[in-house]
Design an enzyme around this catalytic site. Structure first.
Site, PDB file in Angstrom:
ATOM      1  N   ASN A   1       0.818  -1.209   0.000  1.00 48.50           N
ATOM      2  CA  ASN A   1       0.000   0.000   0.000  1.00 48.50           C
ATOM      3  C   ASN A   1       0.853   1.262   0.000  1.00 48.50           C
ATOM      4  O   ASN A   1       0.526   2.247  -0.664  1.00 48.50           O
ATOM      5  CB  ASN A   1      -0.931   0.006   1.214  1.00 48.50           C
ATOM      6  CG  ASN A   1      -2.079  -0.973   1.068  1.00 48.50           C
ATOM      7  OD1 ASN A   1      -2.459  -1.330  -0.043  1.00 48.50           O
ATOM      8  ND2 ASN A   1      -2.642  -1.405   2.182  1.00 48.50           N
TER       9      ASN A   1
ATOM     10  N   GLU B   1      -8.045   0.031   6.191  1.00 54.85           N
ATOM     11  CA  GLU B   1      -7.499   1.189   5.496  1.00 54.85           C
ATOM     12  C   GLU B   1      -6.265   0.821   4.681  1.00 54.85           C
ATOM     13  O   GLU B   1      -5.445   0.008   5.105  1.00 54.85           O
ATOM     14  CB  GLU B   1      -7.149   2.290   6.503  1.00 54.85           C
ATOM     15  CG  GLU B   1      -8.318   2.761   7.349  1.00 54.85           C
ATOM     16  CD  GLU B   1      -9.440   3.379   6.552  1.00 54.85           C
ATOM     17  OE1 GLU B   1      -9.222   3.729   5.372  1.00 54.85           O
ATOM     18  OE2 GLU B   1     -10.547   3.520   7.097  1.00 54.85           O
ATOM     19  N   CYS B   2      -6.137   1.463   3.531  1.00 57.04           N
ATOM     20  CA  CYS B   2      -4.981   1.204   2.668  1.00 57.04           C
ATOM     21  C   CYS B   2      -3.825   2.136   2.989  1.00 57.04           C
ATOM     22  O   CYS B   2      -2.744   2.003   2.422  1.00 57.04           O
ATOM     23  CB  CYS B   2      -5.377   1.366   1.205  1.00 57.04           C
ATOM     24  SG  CYS B   2      -5.863   3.042   0.755  1.00 57.04           S
ATOM     25  N   GLY B   3      -4.055   3.103   3.886  1.00 57.54           N
ATOM     26  CA  GLY B   3      -2.999   4.031   4.257  1.00 57.54           C
ATOM     27  C   GLY B   3      -3.199   5.431   3.724  1.00 57.54           C
ATOM     28  O   GLY B   3      -2.618   6.389   4.232  1.00 57.54           O
ATOM     29  N   LEU B   4      -4.029   5.586   2.697  1.00 56.61           N
ATOM     30  CA  LEU B   4      -4.260   6.909   2.123  1.00 56.61           C
ATOM     31  C   LEU B   4      -4.870   7.863   3.135  1.00 56.61           C
ATOM     32  O   LEU B   4      -4.604   9.062   3.111  1.00 56.61           O
ATOM     33  CB  LEU B   4      -5.203   6.821   0.914  1.00 56.61           C
ATOM     34  CG  LEU B   4      -4.683   6.173  -0.358  1.00 56.61           C
ATOM     35  CD1 LEU B   4      -5.731   6.286  -1.454  1.00 56.61           C
ATOM     36  CD2 LEU B   4      -3.382   6.816  -0.804  1.00 56.61           C
TER      37      LEU B   4
END
Length: 258
Positions: free
Chosen positions: A137, A243-246
């Site tokens: 990610n 969450e993907c981190g964005l």
């Protein structure tokens, strides 16, 4: 609302505060924003939050909602897509369809290494547990998004996150600061029913994979169809994370995350 303390806020001033101070300063503004409609919130943000305004989209199941809402108020707003190279074919066609229908100012950003190069160097990161997924990610979503915000000189970032989507989003405010820019979530309090009625009213479509049982759509290798007993969160990243981190603050340089 237009005459409130909100209109006097400057991003540079807020960045000098601690995370707690930022949350307190934005508290009154968020309370007022909660009373507005989504479109009123967007218009307020365009008038009162400084810097270039951008909106990000993964072109997921309900993407048409946010893209239509924001482009109603600012037709040429840059639409940031982080293309991992592993999206579903249906997603790429959906991107083309919405881009044409809404005349989107689409800005596509990708990882600095191609997907094949990454696999040669690291293997299939998405099969390497939580650490592998987080590295994947970071390479394919977080870094390209940070680069997009920098290159577009973004001061305000619109996103379509909603509290109903997951526990990690349940307490998010409409307005916050994430990694040095204003983060604005105008439909944060919308339900799935609200989304459905909006799409229906404006003649907009869901992502085509919704009809095949997908509740959330990302990359082909980290997205599962919904099955009885599963939560929406369990359909992504093998249920290891939502969450993907964005939408997470890096916590290093700036104060408040969301």
């Amino acid at each position: 609302m237009h005459n409130s303390v909100a209109s006097k806020l400057k991003l540079a001033e807020l960045l000098a505060l601690t995370k707690t101070e930022q949350i307190l300063r934005l508290g009154q503004i968020n309370a007022e924003l909660e009373q507005l409609t989504a479109l009123e919130r967007v218009k307020w943000a365009l008038e009162n939050l400084e810097g270039t305004h951008v909106v990000s989209s993964s072109f997921g199941i309900q993407a048409a909602l946010m893209l239509h809402l924001v482009t109603q108020a600012k037709s040429d707003i840059p639409v940031i897509l982080t293309d991992t190279g592993y999206l579903f074919p249906e997603t790429y066609r959906f991107i083309d369809e919405l881009s044409q229908k809404l005349t989107l100012n689409l800005q596509v950003f990708r990882a600095q290494q191609s997907s094949n190069w990454q696999e040669a160097q690291y293997g299939k990161l998405w099969d390497q547990g939580i650490e592998g997924i987080e590295k994947y990610n970071k390479l394919n979503k977080v870094e390209p998004m940070r680069r997009a915000l920098d290159e577009l000189e973004a001061g305000t970032w619109f996103s379509g996150l909603r509290r109903e989507q997951s526990q990690s989003r349940a307490n998010l405010p409409i307005l916050s600061i994430q990694n040095g820019v204003f983060k604005f979530l105008p439909v944060i309090d919308w339900t799935n029913k609200d989304v459905h009625y909006y799409l229906e009213e404006h003649g907009l479509s869901y992502h085509p994979l919704r009809e095949q049982g997908y509740l959330s759509v990302g990359d082909t290798h980290t997205t599962k169809k919904w099955e009885p007993g599963m939560t929406e969160e369990e359909t992504r990243f093998n249920g290891l994370k939502r969450e993907c981190g964005l939408h997470e603050d890096d916590g290093e340089q700036y104060g408040s995350g969301i």
